[in-house]
Design a protein around this motif. Structure first.
Motif, PDB file in Angstrom:
ATOM      1  N   CYS A  23       0.833  -1.207   0.000  1.00  0.00           N
ATOM      2  CA  CYS A  23       0.000   0.000   0.000  1.00  0.00           C
ATOM      3  C   CYS A  23       0.869   1.260   0.000  1.00  0.00           C
ATOM      4  N   TYR A  24       1.975   1.192   0.751  1.00  0.00           N
ATOM      5  CA  TYR A  24       2.899   2.332   0.743  1.00  0.00           C
ATOM      6  C   TYR A  24       3.507   2.520  -0.652  1.00  0.00           C
ATOM      7  N   ASP A  53       4.839   6.205  -1.103  1.00  0.00           N
ATOM      8  CA  ASP A  53       5.569   6.482   0.136  1.00  0.00           C
ATOM      9  C   ASP A  53       6.658   5.412   0.255  1.00  0.00           C
ATOM     10  N   TYR A  54       7.714   5.613  -0.521  1.00  0.00           N
ATOM     11  CA  TYR A  54       8.715   4.566  -0.690  1.00  0.00           C
ATOM     12  C   TYR A  54       9.576   4.360   0.558  1.00  0.00           C
ATOM     13  N   GLU A  55       9.814   5.413   1.301  1.00  0.00           N
ATOM     14  CA  GLU A  55      10.610   5.255   2.518  1.00  0.00           C
ATOM     15  C   GLU A  55       9.899   4.320   3.507  1.00  0.00           C
ATOM     16  N   ALA A  56       8.583   4.521   3.676  1.00  0.00           N
ATOM     17  CA  ALA A  56       7.816   3.651   4.573  1.00  0.00           C
ATOM     18  C   ALA A  56       7.793   2.223   4.033  1.00  0.00           C
ATOM     19  N   ALA A  57       7.683   2.086   2.724  1.00  0.00           N
ATOM     20  CA  ALA A  57       7.672   0.752   2.114  1.00  0.00           C
ATOM     21  C   ALA A  57       8.992   0.033   2.368  1.00  0.00           C
ATOM     22  N   VAL A  58      10.105   0.742   2.236  1.00  0.00           N
ATOM     23  CA  VAL A  58      11.418   0.139   2.482  1.00  0.00           C
ATOM     24  C   VAL A  58      11.525  -0.340   3.923  1.00  0.00           C
ATOM     25  N   ARG A  59      11.055   0.469   4.869  1.00  0.00           N
ATOM     26  CA  ARG A  59      11.107   0.065   6.285  1.00  0.00           C
ATOM     27  C   ARG A  59      10.329  -1.227   6.507  1.00  0.00           C
ATOM     28  N   ASP A  60       9.138  -1.314   5.914  1.00  0.00           N
ATOM     29  CA  ASP A  60       8.322  -2.514   6.091  1.00  0.00           C
ATOM     30  C   ASP A  60       8.961  -3.737   5.438  1.00  0.00           C
ATOM     31  N   TYR A  61       9.499  -3.566   4.234  1.00  0.00           N
ATOM     32  CA  TYR A  61      10.119  -4.705   3.555  1.00  0.00           C
ATOM     33  C   TYR A  61      11.393  -5.157   4.284  1.00  0.00           C
ATOM     34  N   GLU A  62      12.110  -4.208   4.892  1.00  0.00           N
ATOM     35  CA  GLU A  62      13.290  -4.595   5.673  1.00  0.00           C
ATOM     36  C   GLU A  62      12.878  -5.438   6.880  1.00  0.00           C
TER      37      GLU A  62
END
Length: 518
Positions: A354-355, A360-369
């Protein structure tokens, strides 16, 4: 025939105050019973309670009407933590001798350990009355007896205090406070099954399922038919999303105790929750997203304590919202799911997507990490790489946006877009504007030259589209791009197929800027 006579030397008469209830015991039995008791006492003194216990039992078997023997065995049971057995023996001792003070004191201690408040209060009254009757003219002896139960009286007051506090907390659903109160109560009443199960029930509400089940299992090990313990186990299974086993536990409770209100209520909730969840899943499969959303919402209202099932419901509803293109709402539902289960991988991946869709790629990166920490699968690693690439791209200038075209624009589209915007933002056209406005137009004019220089070059465009840094190429991808030269290539040198005349002067518009196509 003459009546049979009994040699008085061979008997012991018990219950001297009631000769009609004579019990004749061979004197050898009495002596042997005394010997058993004394041997038991010696073992008791050195804390060998398990070895002492059978000796007291043998003494009782030899002289079953001796209050003292039951009293001794009660004391031994107490030291072994077997308060129910001790309570029964203590009660028996005062039935045999209603003046047996130690028996009343042991009834008091056992009733406190078992959490039997009413019996404890009655025992205190009995002890006081017995002490007063026996020592009418001896206040010192009376005071000594009362001092001997001073700790029990204090304990009773503590029990009353925390029982009241626990009841108030339970009514407010403050289960942490209830657990605290139960721990204080169990310090005073270590054998109280009711307090243990109240603690277990509240631990289940606090999602501490393993602790709750351990308490219930310990009780069921002693009493397999304890309906409240089975109810607690059913609660834990239900809240761990083990619905079928939970159903069987609730049904068992209701067979044992048909009026068990808590079991009946949770059983009804469990069935309704399963029904609504299944109906929501079926609606989703049929692409009836609005209906599925409504059913999942209804299901979420059924049982606030079922964290695992509710987390799944929030996740399911987030998928529905994604299908309805309501990304902020979908993210909010994923947040709720992760509050209930912080390691819920599916919810984490859904929120990351959804990010991504919300850019909202920064939030997406945090979640994928975080997802990769939970599950280092190849797919999750690929998703993380894609998110990092998208983040990298998002921090560059968007040349497509600068030219006002989409990523599928043709070479001709790129030229037309540049021609149109370059004429709008050329600095000479804004010669009379404020300094701030002139600088802004110069910036935009320069960006247009960069955008055209990158997107009109197939090699540079490919690298840009693949997410490479602008300066990856030797000398930089746009280091050799002069926006004025780009503009001149369109207008100063003529446009193929057209006769072009233009003039920029410091006078600005109108007249200062003119152009015509032949």
């Amino acid at each position: 025939m003459a009546a049979e006579t009994v040699n008085e030397m061979d008997v012991e008469i018990v219950d001297q105050e009631n000769p009609q209830d004579f019990t004749f015991i061979p004197k050898d039995n009495v002596e042997l019973a005394e010997l058993k008791k004394e041997n038991g006492n010696q073992l008791y003194k050195i804390k060998q309670y398990r070895q002492a216990l059978p000796l007291y039992t043998e003494a009782i078997e030899l002289c079953p009407d001796s209050a003292g023997y039951y009293g001794n065995r009660a004391a031994c049971y107490m030291m072994l933590g077997r308060y129910k057995d001790a309570f029964d023996d203590a009660r028996k001792s005062i039935q045999l001798d209603d003046q047996y003070l130690k028996g009343y004191i042991r009834v008091l201690k056992c009733s406190l350990a078992l959490g039997d408040i009413a019996t404890a209060e009655q025992s205190i009254n009995n002890i006081k009355q017995l002490s007063m009757n026996a020592n009418t003219n001896n206040d010192d002896t009376n005071n000594t007896v009362l001092q001997s139960i001073d700790n029990e009286i204090k304990s009773l007051n503590i029990i009353k205090l925390y029982t009241d506090e626990a009841q108030k907390a339970y009514e407010k659903s403050d289960y942490r406070k209830v657990v605290y109160c139960m721990d204080r109560l169990l310090e005073q009443c270590p054998a109280c099954v009711k307090y243990k199960l109240m603690k277990a029930e509240c631990l289940a509400y606090l999602t501490r399922y393993q602790e709750a089940q351990e308490i219930a299992n310990d009780i069921l090990h002693i009493d397999k038919s304890n309906a409240d313990a089975i109810y607690v186990r059913g609660m834990c299974l239900f809240y761990e999303d083990n619905i079928d086993r939970a159903f069987s536990h609730f049904q068992h409770v209701l067979r044992l105790a048909p009026d068990h209100t808590k079991a009946m209520n949770i059983y009804k909730r469990a069935k309704l929750l399963k029904q609504k969840k299944d109906e929501g899943n079926e609606a989703f499969k049929k692409n009836k997203f609005d209906e599925a959303y409504a059913l999942y919402t209804e299901a979420l209202k059924i049982d606030q304590f079922n964290a695992i099932t509710n987390a799944k419901l929030y996740f399911n509803r987030a998928i529905v919202l994604s299908k309805l293109n309501k990304l902020p709402e979908a993210i909010a539902d994923c947040n709720e799911a992760l509050k209930l289960d912080e390691n819920y991988l599916k919810a984490l991946l859904r929120r990351a997507k959804c990010y991504m869709d919300s850019q909202d790629y920064e939030a997406a990166v945090r979640d994928y990490e975080k997802a990769c920490k939970l599950d280092k699968s190849r797919d999750n690693k690929r998703l993380l790489q894609d998110a990092k690439l998208a983040l990298k791209k998002s921090k560059r200038k968007d040349y497509y946006k600068i030219l006002g075209i989409d990523k599928n624009a043709t070479e001709d589209d790129i030229k037309k877009a540049y021609r149109k915007r370059a004429l709008v933002h050329h600095p000479d056209r804004h010669a009379n504007a404020s300094e701030h406005e002139r600088k802004e137009q110069e910036r935009k004019f320069k960006e247009l030259g960069e955008a055209y220089g990158i997107l009109s070059d197939p090699k540079k465009k490919a690298r840009y589209d693949n997410g490479h840094d602008i300066d990856d190429l030797e000398g930089g991808m746009h280091a050799d791009i002069d926006p004025n030269q780009v503009f001149q290539s369109f207008f100063g040198g003529g446009v193929p197929g057209h006769a072009t005349e233009f003039n920029f002067s410091s006078g600005g518009f109108p007249g200062a800027f003119s152009f015509q196509f032949g």
